[in-house]
Design a protein around this motif. Structure first.
Motif, PDB file in Angstrom:
ATOM      1  N   SER A   1       0.566   4.194  -2.799  1.00 57.42           N
ATOM      2  CA  SER A   1       0.330   5.594  -2.450  1.00 57.42           C
ATOM      3  C   SER A   1       1.341   6.516  -3.142  1.00 57.42           C
ATOM      4  O   SER A   1       0.971   7.570  -3.667  1.00 57.42           O
ATOM      5  CB  SER A   1       0.411   5.772  -0.930  1.00 57.42           C
TER       6      SER A   1
ATOM      7  N   PRO B   1       0.811  -1.217   0.000  1.00 55.06           N
ATOM      8  CA  PRO B   1       0.000   0.000   0.000  1.00 55.06           C
ATOM      9  C   PRO B   1       0.847   1.271   0.000  1.00 55.06           C
ATOM     10  O   PRO B   1       0.459   2.280  -0.595  1.00 55.06           O
ATOM     11  CB  PRO B   1      -0.825  -0.116   1.287  1.00 55.06           C
TER      12      PRO B   1
ATOM     13  N   ASP C   1       0.456   6.746  -6.788  1.00 51.67           N
ATOM     14  CA  ASP C   1      -0.700   7.634  -6.955  1.00 51.67           C
ATOM     15  C   ASP C   1      -0.275   9.101  -6.901  1.00 51.67           C
ATOM     16  O   ASP C   1      -0.767   9.929  -7.667  1.00 51.67           O
ATOM     17  CB  ASP C   1      -1.758   7.359  -5.888  1.00 51.67           C
ATOM     18  N   GLN C   2       0.645   9.427  -5.995  1.00 54.32           N
ATOM     19  CA  GLN C   2       1.152  10.800  -5.905  1.00 54.32           C
ATOM     20  C   GLN C   2       1.920  11.170  -7.174  1.00 54.32           C
ATOM     21  O   GLN C   2       1.780  12.286  -7.685  1.00 54.32           O
ATOM     22  CB  GLN C   2       2.033  10.967  -4.678  1.00 54.32           C
TER      23      GLN C   2
END
Length: 119
Positions: free
Chosen positions: A44, A40, A47-48
């Motif tokens: 993350s 995860p 995604d950033q």
């Protein structure tokens, strides 16, 4: 330039961009997305990076296209090479904090959202 040749050039550019993105996905995307599904924290970060790519391409004001994404990825790689970055030999260790690989993986995730994409 008349319409026949401009359409041919546009189709050639689209084919080239799709081929470039497919190559990027094979070399970075497949292993990176598998690693991100297991982590995860990595997901993350990706995604950033994807948000950063969208911002760089002004995707809030114009749609993402294969041509834009392929050109962006090529620019990232070119700049990285000019600054001494080398692509890893063999399998990628996604636990390492490699900004370039993470940015390229973000391009792969965005390419999967393009209209007409089947995978």
């Amino acid at each position: 330039m008349n319409g026949l040749f401009s359409n041919a050039a546009a189709r050639a550019a689209q084919r080239s961009a799709l081929a470039s993105l497919a190559e990027l996905n094979a070399s970075v995307g497949v292993s990176g997305l598998a690693a991100a599904q297991e982590s995860p924290g990595l997901m993350s970060v990706i995604d950033q990076h994807a948000a950063g790519v969208r911002d760089s391409l002004d995707a809030d004001n114009r749609p993402l296209t294969a041509i834009l994404l392929a050109a962006y990825a090529e620019g990232v790689r070119d700049a990285a090479y000019q600054h001494g970055w080398l692509a890893p030999d063999g399998a990628i260790d996604w636990t390492e904090n490699d900004w370039v690989l993470r940015r390229l993986l973000a391009v792969c995730t965005l390419a999967q959202t393009l209209p007409g994409r089947t995978a």
